[in-house]
Design an enzyme around this catalytic site. Structure first.
Site, mmCIF file in Angstrom:
data_model
loop_
_atom_site.group_PDB
_atom_site.id
_atom_site.type_symbol
_atom_site.label_atom_id
_atom_site.label_comp_id
_atom_site.label_asym_id
_atom_site.label_seq_id
_atom_site.Cartn_x
_atom_site.Cartn_y
_atom_site.Cartn_z
ATOM 1 N N GLU A 40 14.564 6.626 19.653
ATOM 2 C CA GLU A 40 14.654 6.651 21.116
ATOM 3 C C GLU A 40 16.065 7.074 21.546
ATOM 4 O OE1 GLU A 40 13.891 3.375 24.697
ATOM 5 O OE2 GLU A 40 14.566 2.697 22.725
ATOM 6 N N LYS A 106 8.164 6.788 28.850
ATOM 7 C CA LYS A 106 8.057 5.396 28.428
ATOM 8 C C LYS A 106 7.415 4.542 29.523
ATOM 9 C CE LYS A 106 11.024 1.696 26.542
ATOM 10 N NZ LYS A 106 12.425 1.362 26.211
ATOM 11 N N CYS A 140 9.715 2.286 21.903
ATOM 12 C CA CYS A 140 10.374 0.993 21.755
ATOM 13 C C CYS A 140 9.586 -0.199 22.325
ATOM 14 C CB CYS A 140 11.773 1.063 22.345
ATOM 15 S SG CYS A 140 12.903 -0.165 21.628
#
Length: 262
Positions: A40, A106, A140
């Site tokens: 990331e 995300k 993540c």
């Protein structure tokens, strides 16, 4: 398909150095395979400094496109993305060597790191098909929310989560990633970073599990251009074994149906 995961020791907010680190590591890998996976925000670290965000004409995507073409390999990693200079996203790019790309913004923003105050969450899933393998992308904090990554109807074969997951929470990685593999009857790949940033310390902790929750990676350590040892994981995706297991153990047929409200 052969996949290489690079647990990059990310230099804080230093794009040029991170590009050089990745190139130096790539030059030392004998057979990187078909897909090279980076963590990331690989070019900056997990920064809330949105002045570093770029649009699709920015230097990082250009570098990714050049890297993919030069090495004839697909490349996955996320960057701070700017939409008209007003909205910012933690955007993952899946770049193919033919110059095309797919994006995933995300979904779950890490409020404990104030990410939700600086970035806008995404509301669309992303599944990329490459060389016959269907790949779902997460970033993540998404790993903690299994409903979002639920593999309904076997829509994907591999779930890849690219992360900046600090050492203080390292014990959560294995059970989370292994669970995503087992419950979705798919390979699960977790690409974490190494090194330090102003707030956190990271350690080599990338992991790869098959559809049974078994570790299936080969690990090696390679020095980058700064002499820092970097964890490299590699695995081969065996679709025949995956499809055979799904046929013999069709738990996916009994999954609950639902819609994610965005």
């Amino acid at each position: 398909m052969k996949i290489t995961v690079c647990s990059l020791n990310i230099a804080w907010e230093n794009k040029d150095l991170n590009f050089r680190k990745i190139e130096s590591l790539m030059s030392s890998i004998e057979d990187p395979g078909d897909l090279f996976v980076l963590p990331e925000m690989f070019s900056t670290g997990f920064t809330m400094n949105t002045s570093l965000a770029e649009d699709a004409a920015g230097e990082t995507l250009k570098w990714m496109l050049s890297f993919a073409q030069k090495h004839n390999i697909a490349l996955l990693g996320s960057i701070p993305y700017s939409q008209n200079g007003r909205n910012f996203f933690n955007r993952a790019y899946f770049v193919k060597p033919d110059g095309t790309w797919s994006v995933y913004d995300k979904r779950h923003l890490f409020r404990m790191g104030d990410e939700n105050s600086h970035y806008t969450r995404g509301d669309e899933k992303c599944i990329v098909e490459y060389k016959g393998v269907k790949i779902a992308i997460n970033v993540c904090y998404d790993i903690r929310f299994p409903v979002w990554s639920r593999n309904i109807g076997n829509k994907y074969d591999v779930l890849i989560n690219i992360a900046n997951f600090p050492q203080v929470r390292i014990n959560a990685i294995e059970p989370l990633v292994r669970a995503r593999a087992i419950e979705n009857i798919a390979y699960a790949i977790f690409a974490n970073r190494d090194g330090n940033d102003p707030k956190c310390t990271y350690s080599p902790s990338s992991q790869i599990y098959n559809f049974k929750g078994e570790p299936v990676s080969q690990e090696m350590y390679i020095e980058d251009c700064e002499g820092k040892k970097t964890q490299i994981l590699q695995c081969c995706i065996d679709l025949d074994s995956l499809y055979d297991f799904r046929y013999k153990f069709p738990a996916w047929m009994d999954a609950d149906t639902f819609n994610v409200i965005v």
